[in-house]
Every structure is written in structure tokens, then in C-alpha cells.
Write an enzyme that holds these catalytic residues in place. Sequence first.
Site, PDB file in Angstrom:
ATOM      1  CG  ASP A 100      -2.259   0.470   1.050  1.00  0.00           C
ATOM      2  OD1 ASP A 100      -2.415   1.565   0.497  1.00  0.00           O
ATOM      3  OD2 ASP A 100      -3.194  -0.246   1.439  1.00  0.00           O
ATOM      4  CG  ASP A 201      -4.498   5.589   1.067  1.00  0.00           C
ATOM      5  OD1 ASP A 201      -5.434   4.810   1.272  1.00  0.00           O
ATOM      6  OD2 ASP A 201      -4.337   6.666   1.682  1.00  0.00           O
ATOM      7  CD  GLU A 258      -8.997   4.712  -1.328  1.00  0.00           C
ATOM      8  OE1 GLU A 258      -9.924   4.421  -0.591  1.00  0.00           O
ATOM      9  OE2 GLU A 258      -8.015   5.379  -0.942  1.00  0.00           O
ATOM     10  CG  HIS A 323      -8.785  -1.342   4.627  1.00  0.00           C
ATOM     11  ND1 HIS A 323      -8.605  -1.384   3.266  1.00  0.00           N
ATOM     12  CD2 HIS A 323      -8.409  -0.104   5.013  1.00  0.00           C
ATOM     13  CE1 HIS A 323      -8.125  -0.219   2.850  1.00  0.00           C
ATOM     14  NE2 HIS A 323      -7.997   0.570   3.897  1.00  0.00           N
ATOM     15  CG  ASP A 324     -11.262   2.028   3.824  1.00  0.00           C
ATOM     16  OD1 ASP A 324     -10.728   2.025   4.939  1.00  0.00           O
ATOM     17  OD2 ASP A 324     -10.688   2.450   2.792  1.00  0.00           O
TER      18      ASP A 324
HETATM   19  C1  GLC Z   1      -7.941   5.363   2.212  1.00  0.00           C
HETATM   20  C2  GLC Z   1      -7.750   4.120   3.066  1.00  0.00           C
HETATM   21  C3  GLC Z   1      -8.334   4.371   4.432  1.00  0.00           C
HETATM   22  C4  GLC Z   1      -7.597   5.541   5.056  1.00  0.00           C
HETATM   23  C5  GLC Z   1      -7.579   6.767   4.127  1.00  0.00           C
HETATM   24  C6  GLC Z   1      -6.542   7.744   4.567  1.00  0.00           C
HETATM   25  O1  GLC Z   1      -9.265   5.635   1.950  1.00  0.00           O
HETATM   26  O2  GLC Z   1      -8.275   3.007   2.430  1.00  0.00           O
HETATM   27  O3  GLC Z   1      -8.282   3.246   5.260  1.00  0.00           O
HETATM   28  O4  GLC Z   1      -8.208   5.886   6.258  1.00  0.00           O
HETATM   29  O5  GLC Z   1      -7.276   6.444   2.799  1.00  0.00           O
HETATM   30  O6  GLC Z   1      -5.266   7.296   4.265  1.00  0.00           O
END
Ligand code: GLC
Length: 539
Positions: A100, A201, A258, A323-324
Site C-alpha cells: 500500500d 491510497d 484508490e 478494510h473500509d
Molecule cells: C484510504 C484508506 C483508508 C484511510 C484513508 C486515509 O481511503 O483506504 O483506510 O483511512 O485512505 O489514508
Amino acid sequence: MIKSKDWIKDLVVYQIYPRSFKDSNNDGIGDIKGIIEKLDYLEYLGINAIWLSPIYKSPMIDNGYDIEDYYAINEEFGTMEDFDNLLSEAKKRNIIIIMDLVLNHTSNKHQWFIEASKSKNNKYSNYYIFKDGKNNKEPNNWGSTFGGSARTYVKERDQYYLHLFAKEQPDLNWSNVEVREEIYKMINFWIDKGVKGFRVDAISYLDKTKEMLDAPYPLNNEGYSPCKAFIAGNETTHNYIKELGNIFNSRNIFSVGECFIQSDEDFKKYVLTESNEFDMAIPFIPPVVEIKNISPNYLKNTFKHRYEILKNGGWRANFLSNHDKPRQISLYGNDSIESGKMLATLLHTLPGTPFVYQGEEIGMTNVYYDSIDEYNDLDTKNYYSYLLKSNKSKEEALKEIHLTSRDNARSPMQWDNSEFSGFSKVKPWLNVNPNYLKINVKSELNNPNSIFNYYKKLISLRKNNDILKYGDLEFIDSSDGTIVYLRKYKEIKWLVVLSFLDKEIDFKIDYKIKKVILENYPLKENKLGSYQALILEIE
Ligand code: GLC
Ligand code: CA
């Protein structure tokens, strides 16, 4: 995409949330040695890529998405030697490691930020985004993702710094070329070690040139605007991503971003082959929005739309969990084995790369903790306070948390029916879901009809049948609560029929069935059962 990158189409990715996967030294926290112990299990499942949520040194305010040192492994997770062992042990099993990459922000404990906070004129002063206030307040109305203002005041500089996420996650200043060079150097360090891919991310907000403008969105109850949509995906950000793409593509590295996607055009920019950005995108949709929209129709339209957009170049990442998000079996199913298998069928038969989130392969469900104190996630806690402030009772607020909390996905992996589910010998950092007595890897492995064994079949089906990788997709109109589509490749046609309903319905299949390829339970004539899933070869 350069030609040699066709290899990414063979990936089946398994996401590991290291804190919750397997604790090897019994301190209650999952670790790298624990992952190594379970590589045989993952190889047996059939996956060939592991995406690790962040394992870098971190104060863990946002469980590792707040990085203190990009070059060090968090002590709780192990050492660099452990990580090197993981790489080589995974390689022996033909599994690649995907890290990540958190590039939008660091931790406030990162050395760069500590230095930057000290004064306006040192080497690191311009690594973050500091601005003067207006009338002794923040320069404008930007709000943070986790609630409250997106600015925090620093006395030493008499200025505010920007943090789109928690105040412990200051945003990096990507317009500073030194920052970008540091980041690229770090990425190459991990590639040199043998990392073969990155999940990048929160990547849509790199450029902040609009930073001094007010964001034109409804203000939250503290008077701040959720500004992410206001800045996501602008041209400069895409140019920065192309710089990342240059590294990934020239070094033959897999990448999935993402992305906060604002339009179809924007989606294409992130993933179309010629734009030289990512191989795939994980579209970011806030869980709360998703839960409010949830219906099979919503899912169908989402997948259909993504397919249409990327039909002529570009590849898809398919996922139902991460995980979110809450657990897919609780969100789209009814926690039953049939619904778990039905959702798995959807995931593995769509065109694109399946992403399996740890535990979904054994049907792990949402946790329904009795008190807010049992939750750990900062987003959950902030949302809970917000609900109380908006005059919900504690019971109502907790009910909403049961549905939405990110901790649903983060409770420890359920390995067996011993105390603490075989995850650890001591009480873990987050409570085990009490249903581990019934739902666990050990019993799944022993049961030929388990969700696990169904995942295993689906993964091998995809591996051995090009139709699932390269076949066209055509959705067929079907009754409410069902999703039906055709995959077509050369002369072969497979029909996928899925029910999201908790009851049997009358249902006619208008095709001549040649063969049942896979079913979660046997097909009955002119009926479709509760959460039934069928893959049929047709004429
Ligand atoms: C992304 C991650 C999440 C995190 C956020 C800030 O959305 O998946 O878990 O809290 O970024 O890094
Ligand atoms: Ca441990």
C-alpha cells in the site's frame, strides 16, 4: 499499458489487513511472521497476489495509513528481515506482494513534518501545505474526511497546515519537486527489494491549487465543507499520477489506484492504457453512501457502467469488500452460506481482476459489538459522536455503527474454534467476532461444501477458462432482486444467474443449458432459490 503487462490479467488478489490476520508472537497484534505462517493456506486457496495494507513504521492513528517512516517496518509487525522473508517465501509459491502506498499525506510524526513545523525557512518548510489564517481562523471552509476542520494551527509558524484526513495526517505538498523526488526514490527502493505491485491510497487529491477557495458544498454541522469532490482528479493531479505511471510501467510493476472518480472521462484518465496512469482503479465510495444505496440494481448498474467505460482499453478491479467497508455477506447477503457463495460467484465471473478481502472466503460477517468502547476505528468514533450531536440516542447511533463501521472488516481472522479464534493466544487489539466458534478456517477446510471450497473452485475456474478473463459481458434484463449476465468468448457462452432474494421465486431460463459449470445448490426447474448462484454453459 506496455505489452508485457498482460500478466496482470491473471492476478487474483488477496488483501491482508496485517493487524488482524495472524499474530505469531502472542502480543495480540497480527504480524509479518504470522502472514508467512499462513502462506500455504493462501497458496492452497489459489490466489497469486497479496495486497498488504500498510506495514510501515507508524503511530497507528489511522492503522498505518499515517506513515512515520517509509523505509521502516512497524515494530509491531516485525523487522525488515521478516519482510524480506515474506517476499522470498511468497515468491516460492508464485505469489507477488503488493504494498500500500500512502502518498497524499504522512504521519505528523514523520521527520519531514516535525522539521517543517519548526519554522518557515528550513529544508522541509515547504514539504507540507501551511497557510496563514484569516481573522485568527482557518483560511477557508475545508473540512476533513474524519470530521472537523481540515486545518490545524501550529504555533511555531503561526500558520495552519492542511490535512484532508485526520490532523495526524498532514497533506504533502506535491507541487514541491523535492517531495516528488523523495517519493519516487522511496518507491524504487521497494521495487528493488522485489515488491511487484502497489495499491495507491487516496490518490485523487494530490494537487491543491484551489486550496485558498471555499469549497461549494453543504457545510457539516461544524461549518466545514467536505472538500474532496472539489479538488479530486484535476489536471495537475493526473500529471503527477503520470509521473508515478512512468515508474510503474517502465519497471513492469502492477498498480491499482484508490480513486475518487468524478465522471466517466475522469475514470478513463486513471486507467485507460494510453493515459499511462494505473492498471486498475478502486473507485472510492464512502461506505455510508454505499449502504444507503444498496440494492442488487445498484450493484448491477455499477458493474455494468464500469464495464462499458473501460470496454475499449483499461482493466477493472472487482471487489465487494475491503478494510473500509462492512462485510459483503452482511451488506448484500444475509450472513448465510448461500449468500456468501452467491456474492463470490459475482466477484469471480465479472470481467476484471477479483480482489478478495481476508475472511470473506470463509464467510466472515459484520461484528455487532455491544458498546462503542469495543470499537477502535477513528472514523467510527468520530461518526458516533457526530450521530450523538445530531440528536440520535446511543442505541440508534450504535445501530448505525453496526452497519457502517470499518471495524466490521477489521476484527481478527477466524482460524479455528480455540479461544481468540486461533488468531492469538491473548486478547487481541480488537475483539474477535463471537461467531468464530462456527465460522472459522479449520471447519471450512474440512467441509467440502464450505464457502472456502467454493472460492477455491471459482479461482481455479477463472485460471483455467479464458472466457472468465477475456469474454465479453452482456447483462440480461431479469426480475427485481436478480442479476443475470452472459459471458461470451469465441464459440463459448456462459450464463450467470444470481439471486439477491431471501426466498424462492418463479424464474425461467430462456436458454438451452448444455452444462452446469458451478452452482451453490442444485437448480430446480422454473425456480430460482434464495441467494442461488448458477454458472451455466448454454447453446
Ligand atoms: C484510504 C484508506 C483508508 C484511510 C484513508 C486515509 O481511503 O483506504 O483506510 O483511512 O485512505 O489514508
Ligand atoms: Ca504479534
